[in-house]
Design a protein around this motif. Structure first.
Motif, PDB file in Angstrom:
ATOM      1  N   VAL A 117      45.065  39.913 -59.003  1.00  0.00           N
ATOM      2  CA  VAL A 117      44.278  40.412 -57.873  1.00  0.00           C
ATOM      3  C   VAL A 117      43.954  39.253 -56.951  1.00  0.00           C
ATOM      4  N   LEU A 118      44.168  39.447 -55.651  1.00  0.00           N
ATOM      5  CA  LEU A 118      43.901  38.420 -54.640  1.00  0.00           C
ATOM      6  C   LEU A 118      42.959  38.975 -53.585  1.00  0.00           C
ATOM      7  N   ALA A 119      41.967  38.188 -53.205  1.00  0.00           N
ATOM      8  CA  ALA A 119      41.074  38.535 -52.094  1.00  0.00           C
ATOM      9  C   ALA A 119      40.818  37.262 -51.297  1.00  0.00           C
ATOM     10  N   GLY A 120      40.786  37.387 -49.967  1.00  0.00           N
ATOM     11  CA  GLY A 120      40.621  36.175 -49.178  1.00  0.00           C
ATOM     12  C   GLY A 120      40.147  36.397 -47.769  1.00  0.00           C
ATOM     13  N   PHE A 121      39.755  35.282 -47.156  1.00  0.00           N
ATOM     14  CA  PHE A 121      39.309  35.251 -45.763  1.00  0.00           C
ATOM     15  C   PHE A 121      39.961  34.048 -45.098  1.00  0.00           C
ATOM     16  N   THR A 122      40.485  34.244 -43.887  1.00  0.00           N
ATOM     17  CA  THR A 122      41.091  33.146 -43.143  1.00  0.00           C
ATOM     18  C   THR A 122      40.557  33.137 -41.711  1.00  0.00           C
ATOM     19  N   GLY A 123      40.483  31.949 -41.156  1.00  0.00           N
ATOM     20  CA  GLY A 123      40.082  31.777 -39.761  1.00  0.00           C
ATOM     21  C   GLY A 123      40.948  30.715 -39.104  1.00  0.00           C
ATOM     22  N   GLN A 124      41.395  30.980 -37.901  1.00  0.00           N
ATOM     23  CA  GLN A 124      42.291  30.050 -37.211  1.00  0.00           C
ATOM     24  C   GLN A 124      41.940  29.996 -35.729  1.00  0.00           C
ATOM     25  N   THR A 125      41.930  28.791 -35.199  1.00  0.00           N
ATOM     26  CA  THR A 125      41.702  28.609 -33.764  1.00  0.00           C
ATOM     27  C   THR A 125      42.746  27.643 -33.223  1.00  0.00           C
ATOM     28  N   THR A 126      43.252  27.948 -32.043  1.00  0.00           N
ATOM     29  CA  THR A 126      44.308  27.153 -31.423  1.00  0.00           C
ATOM     30  C   THR A 126      43.923  26.853 -29.987  1.00  0.00           C
ATOM     31  N   LYS A 127      43.986  25.573 -29.615  1.00  0.00           N
ATOM     32  CA  LYS A 127      43.707  25.154 -28.250  1.00  0.00           C
ATOM     33  C   LYS A 127      44.975  24.571 -27.644  1.00  0.00           C
ATOM     34  N   ILE A 128      45.315  25.060 -26.461  1.00  0.00           N
ATOM     35  CA  ILE A 128      46.555  24.641 -25.804  1.00  0.00           C
ATOM     36  C   ILE A 128      46.236  24.204 -24.373  1.00  0.00           C
ATOM     37  N   GLN A 129      46.663  23.008 -24.029  1.00  0.00           N
ATOM     38  CA  GLN A 129      46.525  22.494 -22.665  1.00  0.00           C
ATOM     39  C   GLN A 129      47.904  22.087 -22.148  1.00  0.00           C
ATOM     40  N   ASN A 130      48.284  22.651 -21.030  1.00  0.00           N
ATOM     41  CA  ASN A 130      49.569  22.335 -20.406  1.00  0.00           C
ATOM     42  C   ASN A 130      49.330  21.852 -18.980  1.00  0.00           C
ATOM     43  N   GLN A 131      49.903  20.712 -18.650  1.00  0.00           N
ATOM     44  CA  GLN A 131      49.769  20.166 -17.304  1.00  0.00           C
ATOM     45  C   GLN A 131      51.123  19.702 -16.800  1.00  0.00           C
ATOM     46  N   GLN A 132      51.365  19.984 -15.529  1.00  0.00           N
ATOM     47  CA  GLN A 132      52.610  19.552 -14.894  1.00  0.00           C
ATOM     48  C   GLN A 132      52.317  19.114 -13.466  1.00  0.00           C
ATOM     49  N   ALA A 133      52.801  17.948 -13.104  1.00  0.00           N
ATOM     50  CA  ALA A 133      52.648  17.420 -11.745  1.00  0.00           C
ATOM     51  C   ALA A 133      54.025  17.059 -11.207  1.00  0.00           C
ATOM     52  N   THR A 134      54.267  17.357  -9.947  1.00  0.00           N
ATOM     53  CA  THR A 134      55.563  17.096  -9.322  1.00  0.00           C
ATOM     54  C   THR A 134      55.379  16.212  -8.099  1.00  0.00           C
ATOM     55  N   GLY A 135      56.029  15.075  -8.126  1.00  0.00           N
ATOM     56  CA  GLY A 135      56.004  14.167  -6.985  1.00  0.00           C
ATOM     57  C   GLY A 135      57.372  14.097  -6.335  1.00  0.00           C
ATOM     58  N   ILE A 136      57.403  13.956  -5.015  1.00  0.00           N
ATOM     59  CA  ILE A 136      58.674  13.897  -4.297  1.00  0.00           C
ATOM     60  C   ILE A 136      58.680  12.707  -3.343  1.00  0.00           C
ATOM     61  N   ASP A 137      59.877  12.256  -3.019  1.00  0.00           N
ATOM     62  CA  ASP A 137      60.126  11.170  -2.068  1.00  0.00           C
ATOM     63  C   ASP A 137      59.519   9.850  -2.547  1.00  0.00           C
ATOM     64  N   PHE A 138      60.121   9.296  -3.600  1.00  0.00           N
ATOM     65  CA  PHE A 138      59.734   7.990  -4.116  1.00  0.00           C
ATOM     66  C   PHE A 138      60.441   6.895  -3.302  1.00  0.00           C
ATOM     67  N   PRO A 139      59.828   5.724  -3.173  1.00  0.00           N
ATOM     68  CA  PRO A 139      60.454   4.660  -2.369  1.00  0.00           C
ATOM     69  C   PRO A 139      61.777   4.171  -2.953  1.00  0.00           C
ATOM     70  N   SER A 140      61.958   4.326  -4.257  1.00  0.00           N
ATOM     71  CA  SER A 140      63.188   3.893  -4.907  1.00  0.00           C
ATOM     72  C   SER A 140      63.413   4.749  -6.137  1.00  0.00           C
ATOM     73  N   GLN A 165      54.627  12.326  -1.609  1.00  0.00           N
ATOM     74  CA  GLN A 165      53.976  13.623  -1.541  1.00  0.00           C
ATOM     75  C   GLN A 165      53.835  14.205  -2.942  1.00  0.00           C
ATOM     76  N   ILE A 166      52.842  15.050  -3.090  1.00  0.00           N
ATOM     77  CA  ILE A 166      52.673  15.828  -4.313  1.00  0.00           C
ATOM     78  C   ILE A 166      53.038  17.265  -3.988  1.00  0.00           C
ATOM     79  N   ASP A 167      54.023  17.782  -4.679  1.00  0.00           N
ATOM     80  CA  ASP A 167      54.464  19.159  -4.460  1.00  0.00           C
ATOM     81  C   ASP A 167      53.496  20.100  -5.184  1.00  0.00           C
TER      82      ASP A 167
END
Length: 717
Positions: A553-576, A587-589
């Motif tokens: 016989v099995l009895a149980g309790f579970t708890g789970q939390t997930t945190k997700i952070q996603n970041q994206q930055a786009t730059g254009i026209d670099f000197p080289s 510029q920042i697109d």
């Protein structure tokens, strides 16, 4: 005289030896099951140190002949322990074979516990890892291809380290996630098979039907893959080192006609159609674009077109280095390992590199209290090409990779490309809008009346796209877990397992000037993702073994939390192209700059009952209730019951005399499982970032305008 005496002395000895070796003995007998006395058919009989062997007949009888010196015979049969016989003076034997307890009592992981394989009532497949680390691949999922029934693993990309598509018994959903849940040492991980070291795996179980997967509730609809890693044992320290390396090469390529061959075929068709009075003459004309392409390949490239498949592909290599140490005492066991995998793809700029370290310690704090700690840091780096293989083999053969003196002189007749030099990348547009003259396949001289366009494509040279771009990502991971087990009473064990997974991914996709079109500026896409997953599982497990029946016989309790952070930055026209820091971008697109912050919660209650009577009659029932933040108020909870039963017919007296039947089981199951892999907060009206366009332009460079970037969060979720 001495030699003659020695010869006379040795002759009797040699004669005896020849007589003994020439002597043959006929052996016969019968093989039976020791418990039932039933004869066993098909038992393999092997005589060591020779190539001789035979099998038993339907009545269990056997017969064979051995030479005098051969004394040892081995009997082996599926499901039975191997038995060795030393021949004596007898010529007839009765061999009683015993069923192999290891086979009968093999343990299978079923989710939140284990069970004897013979007592299973659900569809569960087990894979015991023996040489998984010897496969010439860098990922565990690729190494598992074709090894487990019902588990389909399909490569969808030729990139090194790319994740294959995994399914269990087909696709389970059209709109939600259809990949199976992967559980590593009790922790559900979205991409759990990507970071594992193949040598660290002890076994893999696949839960295929709903009754087996129902214990995982809202995440089990697509099946479950359970991975158990290795641990130390009571022994002296054992060291293991493995190094493997190899090369891979494409075994077949597309058969592509060169432009010279293709245009030659068109002119041959012209000749054939001219002899056919039913063909309209106007349909026999070869297009000016094809004629111009023929001139470039035949006269400017020496008649040899570009093999774009050779430009794209290369011999790839792989390396796999594994080092581990394990051992311990009765009170403390340990397993330490390190691994390095390097997979060089067959396409240029396709590479995958991975480092793994794993440390597991199991401690018996007392007779009733046990502790296990598992830590697994890893790092992976992936680079991939900006163009896939399809874009290469579709490129025209008349187009050179680089300009030579003749092609540069041709395109320089167009003022727009007067600065092109030999050694520069050649693009289809360079050869458009020019006049061409040259010899055709039929020997005639053709001159374009106006300008011709060998290719109407505005695409870049695919090889230049690869060389002018860098797609990279770095993945840092740390998986850790601690498990405390306490025996509260006889047969009653409380277990608390707490684990965490943290990983950070950063990447830069950089595209140099004129990457995808003439005059385009360079661009950099910077990616930063953070993922933190915390899980606690607390279960009570009661086992009662009787004379006839076994209860769990099995009895149980579970708890789970997930945190997700996603970041994206786009730059254009670099000197080289060599300066790639974001602050160097002119510029920042804003349309390519995004961010998200998400938190997911899951609370579960679960239970299961397994009962076996007389090792023949089996029943199992489970129940799980999941509360998930993916769903709206009033619909957050889902119920997932299951029930299954089995009857081992082969243990009934009616079937005991059927010698060729080792295991016959009837089973029936019913279960409910769910799929919570849907769009985050799909039950809400969400706001998304957008650039407002006032007048011309896109809002990227217009001064004084601020892009709206709104995010709606419900604190009650």
């Amino acid at each position: 005289m001495k030699n003659l005496r020695l010869l006379l002395f040795m002759m009797p000895l040699l004669l005896c030896t020849l007589l003994v070796s020439a002597q043959k003995t006929s052996i016969s007998g019968k093989v039976v099951d020791k418990a039932t006395g039933a004869p066993l058919e098909g038992v393999s009989i092997i005589i060591p140190n020779s190539k001789k062997g035979t099998t038993t007949k339907a009545d269990g009888s056997f017969s064979f002949t051995v030479n005098g010196p051969e004394k040892n015979v081995t009997f082996s049969y599926v499901g039975y322990a191997e038995q060795k016989l030393t021949l004596g003076s007898e010529t007839n034997y009765i061999i009683s074979m015993v069923q192999d307890n290891a086979v009968q009592s093999e343990v299978v992981v079923i989710g939140y516990g284990t069970q004897k394989k013979s007592s299973l009532t659900g569809a569960i497949a087990k894979f015991k890892n023996e040489n998984l680390d010897e496969a010439p691949v860098s990922r565990v999922d690729q190494a598992l291809q074709g090894k487990i029934a019902g588990l389909t693993i399909q490569n969808t990309s030729s990139e090194a380290g790319a994740a294959p598509k995994i399914s269990i018994r087909g696709i389970s959903s059209l709109y939600a996630g259809a990949s199976p849940l992967i559980v590593v040492d009790g922790l559900p991980i979205a991409d759990g098979l990507s970071f594992l070291n193949p040598a660290d795996i002890e076994s893999i179980e696949v839960l295929k039907d709903a009754a087996s997967a129902a214990i995982y509730g809202s995440r089990g609809a697509s099946g479950v893959i359970i991975v158990t890693t290795k641990k130390g044992s009571v022994s002296k320290t054992k060291y293991n080192f493995k190094y493997s390396a190899g090369q891979k090469k494409d075994y077949m390529r597309y058969d592509v006609m060169t432009t010279k061959d293709y245009v030659g075929m068109l002119f041959n068709e012209v000749l054939l159609r001219a002899q056919d009075p039913t063909t309209v003459a106007s349909t026999n004309t070869v297009a000016d674009a094809d004629r111009a392409s023929y001139i470039i390949e035949n006269e400017l490239l020496g008649g040899k077109g570009t093999d774009w498949q050779s430009q794209s592909l290369r011999p790839g290599g792989f390396k796999n280095i594994i080092l581990s140490a394990s051992g311990g005492s009765k009170e403390l066991r340990y397993f330490l390992s390190g691994g390095y995998q390097n997979d060089e793809g067959m396409q240029y700029k396709s590479n995958y590199e991975k480092f793994n370290i794993r440390a597991r310690v199991d401690v018996d704090l007392s007779k009733k209290v046990k502790l296990s700690v598992n830590i697994n840091p890893s790092y992976a780096k992936k680079t991939s090409p900006s163009q896939n293989f399809t874009n290469f083999w579709r490129a025209p053969t008349w187009l050179p990779v680089y300009h030579n003196a003749l092609t540069a002189a041709l395109v320089n007749t167009n003022p727009q490309y007067a600065a092109i030099l030999p050694g520069d990348f050649a693009h289809p547009r360079h050869f458009s809008g020019l006049k061409y003259t040259g010899t055709m396949p039929d020997g005639s001289i053709w001159t374009s009346a106006t300008t011709a366009n060998p290719s109407g494509s505005a695409q870049q040279n695919p090889f230049s796209d690869v060389m002018r771009s860098d797609i990279t990502s770095n993945d840092y991971r740390l998986q850790s877990s601690a498990e405390l087990s306490v025996e509260l009473a006889k047969g009653l064990i409380f277990k608390s397992a707490n684990s965490s997974l943290m990983y950070y991914t950063n990447g830069l996709n950089f595209y140099e000037r004129e990457y995808n079109s003439e005059g385009s500026v360079n661009k950099g896409v910077y990616i930063n993702n953070k993922y933190v997953d915390l899980l606690t599982e607390n279960t009570l497990n009661y086992t009662k073994t009787g004379r006839k029946g076994n209860l769990n016989v099995l009895a149980g309790f579970t708890g789970q939390t997930t945190k997700i952070q996603n970041q994206q930055a786009t730059g254009i026209d670099f000197p080289s192209d060599d300066i790639r820091t974001l602050n160097s971008a002119a510029q920042i697109d804003k349309s390519g700059t995004t961010g998200s912050n998400n938190q997911i919660g899951l609370i579960s209650y679960l239970g299961r009952v397994n009962y076996t009577y007389d090792d023949k009659y089996l029943i199992s029932a489970s129940y799980r209730a999941d509360g998930s933040s993916y769903f709206a108020q009033g619909n957050k909870w889902g119920q997932f019951p299951s029930i299954s039963g089995g009857w081992i017919l082969s243990k009934e007296k009616l079937f005991s005399k059927i010698t060729w039947l080792s295991n016959l089981k009837l089973r029936k199951s019913y279960g409910v499982s769910g799929n919570n892999r849907i769009v985050d907060f799909a039950f809400l009206d969400l706001l998304y970032g957008a650039n407002y366009n006032y007048g011309s332009g896109t809002g990227v460079t217009a001064p004084g305008l601020v892009s709206s970037n709104a995010y709606l969060a419900n604190p009650n979720i």
